[in-house]
Design an enzyme around this catalytic site. Structure first.
Site, PDB file in Angstrom:
ATOM      1  N   GLY A 115       0.826  -1.198   0.000  1.00  0.00           N
ATOM      2  CA  GLY A 115       0.000   0.000   0.000  1.00  0.00           C
ATOM      3  C   GLY A 115       0.861   1.248   0.000  1.00  0.00           C
ATOM      4  O   GLY A 115       2.059   1.207   0.293  1.00  0.00           O
ATOM      5  N   CYS A 116       0.252   2.376  -0.322  1.00  0.00           N
ATOM      6  CA  CYS A 116       1.013   3.623  -0.446  1.00  0.00           C
ATOM      7  C   CYS A 116       1.540   4.108   0.903  1.00  0.00           C
ATOM      8  O   CYS A 116       2.743   4.352   1.060  1.00  0.00           O
ATOM      9  CB  CYS A 116       0.168   4.693  -1.131  1.00  0.00           C
ATOM     10  SG  CYS A 116      -1.463   4.965  -0.388  1.00  0.00           S
ATOM     11  N   TYR A 117       0.653   4.254   1.897  1.00  0.00           N
ATOM     12  CA  TYR A 117       1.103   4.704   3.216  1.00  0.00           C
ATOM     13  C   TYR A 117       2.119   3.725   3.800  1.00  0.00           C
ATOM     14  O   TYR A 117       3.118   4.136   4.397  1.00  0.00           O
ATOM     15  CB  TYR A 117      -0.081   4.792   4.181  1.00  0.00           C
ATOM     16  CG  TYR A 117      -1.036   5.934   3.957  1.00  0.00           C
ATOM     17  CD1 TYR A 117      -0.607   7.259   3.981  1.00  0.00           C
ATOM     18  CD2 TYR A 117      -2.400   5.688   3.778  1.00  0.00           C
ATOM     19  CE1 TYR A 117      -1.501   8.306   3.807  1.00  0.00           C
ATOM     20  CE2 TYR A 117      -3.307   6.734   3.611  1.00  0.00           C
ATOM     21  CZ  TYR A 117      -2.853   8.037   3.623  1.00  0.00           C
ATOM     22  OH  TYR A 117      -3.736   9.069   3.470  1.00  0.00           O
ATOM     23  N   SER A 118       1.854   2.448   3.643  1.00  0.00           N
ATOM     24  CA  SER A 118       2.732   1.455   4.267  1.00  0.00           C
ATOM     25  C   SER A 118       4.106   1.423   3.610  1.00  0.00           C
ATOM     26  O   SER A 118       5.108   1.141   4.280  1.00  0.00           O
ATOM     27  CB  SER A 118       2.091   0.073   4.239  1.00  0.00           C
ATOM     28  OG  SER A 118       1.742  -0.303   2.938  1.00  0.00           O
TER      29      SER A 118
END
Length: 301
Positions: A115-118
């Site tokens: 994922g992007c945030y992760s």
């Protein structure tokens, strides 16, 4: 010889971005279904059977529905959903995350796209845990700001249709879908507090991790990041000054790069780890294409 690639869900936000990155490449042949057959299970199975690699750009429930059909098929799969990011039978598709990760992706039949945030959070936290600078059970807070495209078609419509006049904070209940993969792939044993925000801009992302470091402070954290990412790839550790006084979350838009830096007060040990990336690039479609290239032996960086 070209590789045949099928994007299942090519009309969604991530699917469209992946298609745009691949459609003019001479080494890739895209398999595409007519609009009237895109939801046909039989037509999709036929496309999977023809492809060398398939990229799933589907909701989690749809991924869980189709993956049993792919188990005995030779097609290799990249899953861009949340469905398999902590599944031990799938290789996590963050090539720079740890030594040997690129090789694991290269040999994998099943890869889960981060994922992007992760991506930003794991990139910042894991090196400090690996270096012994923070304990796995250290209480960590993650603050992040993303462009609205990360929320998919419905959020894009809200922002671009004028329903949302500014940005907002959300996910404060600490149930965000990226938290399990952040814990699993950093080596943390305590779930961090994660506060995501959406800004009134389409693409771009900043992830920040504030820490009190008893030994070494910002300089030691910067050195740990430099050592961890010495092999290069899409992750670059840069001096804080390179990002300017005001860090622009859109500075890497349209790329598959991620820049990491550190700021803070050496006198007190107050440290801020910072990652900048395109939430649709290294945070989604760019990472999927990078993983595709690694699996096909086309990316040797």
């Amino acid at each position: 010889m070209t590789a045949k690639v099928f994007i299942d869900g090519e009309v969604g936000t991530t699917g469209l971005q992946i298609r745009a990155r691949l459609e003019n490449r001479p080494d890739i042949t895209l398999i595409s279904l007519p609009e009237e057959h895109r939801k046909s299970r039989l037509a999709r199975i036929g496309a999977f059977g023809e492809a060398d690699v398939a990229i799933l750009c589907l909701p989690d429930a749809a991924v869980h529905e189709i993956t049993p059909d792919l188990a005995e098929m030779p097609v290799r799969v990249i899953d861009a959903s949340t469905a398999h990011r902590i599944d031990p039978d799938w290789v996590f598709g963050f090539a720079e995350m740890a030594p040997g990760q690129r090789a694991r992706i290269a040999g994998a039949k099943r890869v889960s796209n981060p994922g992007c945030y992760s991506t930003g959070a794991i990139a910042l936290i894991r090196p400090l845990i690996d270096a012994g600078m923070i304990a796995p059970d250290h209480p960590v807070t993650i603050n992040a700001l993303s462009g609205y495209t990360g929320g998919g078609k419905s959020m894009i419509a809200e922002f671009e249709g004028g329903t949302v006049s500014g940005g907002f904070v959300y996910g404060t209940s600490q149930k965000h879908k990226h938290l399990p993969e952040i814990v699993a792939h950093t080596g943390m044993t305590r779930k961090p507090i994660f506060v995501p925000q959406v800004g009134h801009f389409a693409q771009g992302m900043i992830v920040q991790v504030p820490l009190h470091l008893a030994t070494g402070g910002p300089a030691a954290a910067f050195a740990a990041l430099q050592a961890h990412y010495a092999a290069g790839g899409s992750v670059e550790v840069v001096e804080r000054a390179e990002l300017g006084d005001r860090i622009d979350p859109q500075r890497l838009n349209g790329t598959n790069r991620m820049q990491l830096t550190v700021d803070g007060d050496p006198a007190t040990g107050a440290t801020v780890l910072i990652a900048v990336l395109d939430n649709l690039g290294k945070g989604a479609s760019g990472a999927a294409v990078q993983n595709l290239d690694i699996m096909l032996g086309l990316d040797t960086a």
